[in-house]
Design a protein around this motif. Structure first.
Motif, PDB file in Angstrom:
ATOM      1  N   UNK A 177     -18.264 -15.599  -2.318  1.00 38.53           N
ATOM      2  CA  UNK A 177     -18.540 -14.376  -3.074  1.00 38.53           C
ATOM      3  C   UNK A 177     -19.253 -13.367  -2.167  1.00 38.53           C
ATOM      4  N   UNK A 178     -19.005 -12.077  -2.360  1.00 38.28           N
ATOM      5  CA  UNK A 178     -19.640 -11.011  -1.563  1.00 38.28           C
ATOM      6  C   UNK A 178     -19.476 -11.296  -0.066  1.00 38.28           C
ATOM      7  N   UNK A 179     -20.577 -11.240   0.719  1.00 35.45           N
ATOM      8  CA  UNK A 179     -20.452 -11.503   2.160  1.00 35.45           C
ATOM      9  C   UNK A 179     -20.037 -12.964   2.392  1.00 35.45           C
ATOM     10  N   UNK A 290     -13.306 -19.855 -13.970  1.00 42.69           N
ATOM     11  CA  UNK A 290     -13.297 -20.492 -12.644  1.00 42.69           C
ATOM     12  C   UNK A 290     -13.071 -19.466 -11.538  1.00 42.69           C
ATOM     13  N   UNK A 291     -13.750 -18.330 -11.638  1.00 40.12           N
ATOM     14  CA  UNK A 291     -13.600 -17.267 -10.636  1.00 40.12           C
ATOM     15  C   UNK A 291     -14.474 -17.599  -9.427  1.00 40.12           C
ATOM     16  N   UNK A 292     -13.892 -17.530  -8.245  1.00 41.12           N
ATOM     17  CA  UNK A 292     -14.668 -17.837  -7.037  1.00 41.12           C
ATOM     18  C   UNK A 292     -15.274 -16.578  -6.421  1.00 41.12           C
ATOM     19  N   UNK A 293     -14.936 -15.408  -6.973  1.00 33.77           N
ATOM     20  CA  UNK A 293     -15.449 -14.154  -6.409  1.00 33.77           C
ATOM     21  C   UNK A 293     -14.700 -13.700  -5.171  1.00 33.77           C
ATOM     22  N   UNK A 294     -13.471 -14.206  -4.962  1.00 33.12           N
ATOM     23  CA  UNK A 294     -12.738 -13.890  -3.725  1.00 33.12           C
ATOM     24  C   UNK A 294     -12.269 -12.435  -3.659  1.00 33.12           C
ATOM     25  N   UNK A 295     -12.147 -11.770  -4.782  1.00 30.01           N
ATOM     26  CA  UNK A 295     -11.781 -10.349  -4.899  1.00 30.01           C
ATOM     27  C   UNK A 295     -10.329 -10.036  -4.522  1.00 30.01           C
ATOM     28  N   UNK A 296      -9.462 -11.016  -4.466  1.00 29.70           N
ATOM     29  CA  UNK A 296      -8.055 -10.693  -4.194  1.00 29.70           C
ATOM     30  C   UNK A 296      -7.467  -9.816  -5.301  1.00 29.70           C
ATOM     31  N   UNK A 297      -8.047  -9.896  -6.489  1.00 31.11           N
ATOM     32  CA  UNK A 297      -7.529  -9.112  -7.616  1.00 31.11           C
ATOM     33  C   UNK A 297      -7.925  -7.637  -7.541  1.00 31.11           C
ATOM     34  N   UNK A 306     -13.660  -6.788 -11.722  1.00 30.39           N
ATOM     35  CA  UNK A 306     -13.277  -8.069 -12.341  1.00 30.39           C
ATOM     36  C   UNK A 306     -14.231  -9.207 -11.956  1.00 30.39           C
ATOM     37  N   UNK A 307     -14.488  -9.441 -10.643  1.00 28.29           N
ATOM     38  CA  UNK A 307     -15.366 -10.584 -10.322  1.00 28.29           C
ATOM     39  C   UNK A 307     -16.785 -10.433 -10.865  1.00 28.29           C
ATOM     40  N   UNK A 308     -17.282  -9.206 -10.904  1.00 25.33           N
ATOM     41  CA  UNK A 308     -18.649  -9.034 -11.424  1.00 25.33           C
ATOM     42  C   UNK A 308     -18.685  -9.260 -12.942  1.00 25.33           C
ATOM     43  N   UNK A 309     -17.647  -8.818 -13.647  1.00 20.44           N
ATOM     44  CA  UNK A 309     -17.561  -9.111 -15.092  1.00 20.44           C
ATOM     45  C   UNK A 309     -17.598 -10.618 -15.311  1.00 20.44           C
ATOM     46  N   UNK A 338     -25.475   1.816  -7.285  1.00 22.01           N
ATOM     47  CA  UNK A 338     -24.194   2.186  -6.665  1.00 22.01           C
ATOM     48  C   UNK A 338     -23.855   3.637  -7.015  1.00 22.01           C
ATOM     49  N   UNK A 339     -22.614   3.952  -7.224  1.00 26.80           N
ATOM     50  CA  UNK A 339     -22.230   5.353  -7.339  1.00 26.80           C
ATOM     51  C   UNK A 339     -22.212   5.888  -8.765  1.00 26.80           C
ATOM     52  N   UNK A 340     -22.691   5.127  -9.682  1.00 26.56           N
ATOM     53  CA  UNK A 340     -22.776   5.637 -11.036  1.00 26.56           C
ATOM     54  C   UNK A 340     -21.487   5.538 -11.828  1.00 26.56           C
ATOM     55  N   UNK A 341     -20.487   4.831 -11.282  1.00 26.60           N
ATOM     56  CA  UNK A 341     -19.224   4.712 -12.025  1.00 26.60           C
ATOM     57  C   UNK A 341     -19.237   3.434 -12.866  1.00 26.60           C
ATOM     58  N   UNK A 342     -18.964   3.522 -14.162  1.00 27.69           N
ATOM     59  CA  UNK A 342     -18.898   2.287 -14.958  1.00 27.69           C
ATOM     60  C   UNK A 342     -17.731   1.420 -14.508  1.00 27.69           C
ATOM     61  N   UNK A 343     -17.937   0.112 -14.584  1.00 27.33           N
ATOM     62  CA  UNK A 343     -16.905  -0.842 -14.139  1.00 27.33           C
ATOM     63  C   UNK A 343     -16.684  -1.923 -15.187  1.00 27.33           C
ATOM     64  N   UNK A 344     -16.892  -1.549 -16.459  1.00 29.21           N
ATOM     65  CA  UNK A 344     -16.879  -2.518 -17.552  1.00 29.21           C
ATOM     66  C   UNK A 344     -15.514  -3.161 -17.808  1.00 29.21           C
ATOM     67  N   UNK A 345     -15.557  -4.348 -18.429  1.00 25.58           N
ATOM     68  CA  UNK A 345     -14.336  -5.049 -18.840  1.00 25.58           C
ATOM     69  C   UNK A 345     -13.516  -4.197 -19.813  1.00 25.58           C
TER      70      UNK A 345
END
Ligand code: SF4
Ligand code: SF4
Length: 394
Positions: A177-179, A290-297, A306-309, A338-345
């Motif tokens: 996840x992340x770095x 079962x999300x690994x946080x890989x961010x391919x999506x 998606x991964x943060x949700x 961050x930049x103030x943009x919502x990223x909600x589900x």
């Protein structure tokens, strides 16, 4: 610390979750006693930031490190990158932080909470020139950044400036996840010191341990608490320079000091590493997604993180604190930092573009519907406002 010869304690005191009073304000007397106790017992890295405790952490640290304690520690704080609108802002915030912290220099100064587009913004505003000058005139001694974005952005940022160090989230559930592990190794191989935050995933790996997990820990011949296992796992990595712990209880401080004394790189046996692996696998079974946080999506064309949700959704089931988790969801996905943009589900329009990219074959749009149901609701806006209030300019 690579590059500068500083002998940093492997345990750092994080000042984001200080001992507090029932009204939420810092319990100044207790927290100052704890900071000084830790320093008296060998901790020499103290980390704070502009928004912690609604802006009260920095002035608290300034007072707690009076009476000669300032000279005994390396002090870290951070440029609130999401509030920066001009090159001048950078000098203005640093000047205010030096005053709040009652010092003439910051030993370890970080550009705070970078993700890819936030880095692009501050880079365009001249953050490299700001850091160069602040280092040259002695207002800061070492320049770094803390990171919460995607792996590829981490490499890009490492490569973009002559950093002394970085700070990443890392624990046995966040290897991808992340770095992640790749980022840890990349930063270290480029000569950066690496400060670790969230070694216990916000305390979740230690606070409410599910019985199926405890059962595995109990099988170990050497008895250790879940917190000790998690910390030892991080310290087992030779690339790690300092592990931050947001300590606010005397028993935890003593436990962390004891473990720090005994934990060394490569000190876990193969059998112990296997035990941690089994715990990790069990957590992934128990976790709701079962999300690994890989961010391919990612990126989602509608802006859903998606991964943060899914990380917040999993936390809802790991920790017995639904209101706290709903607040964290609103804070982290509502653009308070961050930049103030919502990223909600709830931004998901069910286009399905992400589904085939997920190596875990998760039915992302359907799971996002459950996230909306359980973590959003009518009070979402109220929570977002509260979170923005906590992270505002103060
Ligand atoms: S299905 Fe939803 S989350 Fe996935 S890409 Fe489309 S809008 Fe984004
Ligand atoms: S939803 Fe799938 S692709 Fe997206 S971060 Fe999680 S595991 Fe990776």
């Amino acid at each position: 610390m690579p590059g500068n010869g500083d002998e940093l304690s492997i345990l750092g005191f994080g000042c984001m979750r200080l001992a507090s009073k029932p009204d939420g304000s810092i319990d100044e007397e207790r927290a100052a006693r704890q900071v000084r106790y830790a320093v008296d017992h060998g901790v020499n890295y103290v980390d704070t930031a502009w928004p912690y405790h609604g802006g009260q952490s920095e002035p608290f640290v300034g007072r707690a490190l009076a009476d000669g304690y300032r000279d005994r520690v390396k002090l870290a704080t951070k440029l609130p990158s999401w509030l920066i609108e001009s090159r001048e802002d950078m000098d203005r915030y640093l000047g205010a932080q030096l005053a709040k912290l009652r010092t003439d220099h910051i030993d370890y100064y970080l550009v705070h909470a970078l993700v890819g587009d936030l880095w692009d913004k501050v880079e365009a505003l001249g953050v490299a020139d700001f850091l160069d000058r602040a280092r040259a005139d002695g207002r800061i001694r070492n320049a770094g950044f803390s990171f919460h974005g995607a792996g590829q952005d981490f490499r890009r940022i490492v490569d973009a400036y002559d950093w002394d160090f970085c700070q990443i989230q890392y624990n046995f559930l966040d290897e991808q996840n992340q770095a992640g592990t790749a980022g840890l190794e990349y930063a270290a191989s480029n000569g950066l010191g690496v400060i670790i935050m969230e070694p216990l995933r916000g305390g979740n790996l230690a606070k409410t341990v599910p019985p199926a997990i405890q059962e595995i820990w109990d099988k170990a011949p050497v008895k250790r608490t879940p917190a000790e296992w998690a910390l030892r796992w991080v310290w087992n990595h030779p690339e790690v320079t300092v592990v931050l712990s947001g300590m606010n209880e005397e028993t935890h401080i003593n436990e962390n000091l004891r473990v720090a004394d005994q934990a060394f790189p490569h000190s876990l046996t193969e059998a112990e590493l296997d035990l941690v692996k089994r715990v990790e696998r069990k957590y992934r079974e128990i976790l709701k997604v079962a999300c690994t946080g890989c961010r391919y999506c990612m990126p989602c064309p509608s802006g859903v993180n998606i991964p943060l949700c899914f990380e917040e959704y999993n936390n809802l089931y790991l920790v017995d604190n639904p209101e706290g988790e709903k607040f964290m969801y609103a804070a982290r996905l509502g653009g308070a930092v961050a930049l103030g943009k919502p990223e909600f589900a709830s931004l998901c329009v069910q286009c399905g573009e992400c589904v085939e990219k997920c190596p875990q074959h998760l039915d992302i749009p359907t799971i996002l519907e459950s996230v909306v149901e359980e973590l959003e609701g009518p009070d979402l806006e109220k929570r977002v406002t509260m979170a923005k209030e906590a992270f505002k300019k103060n």
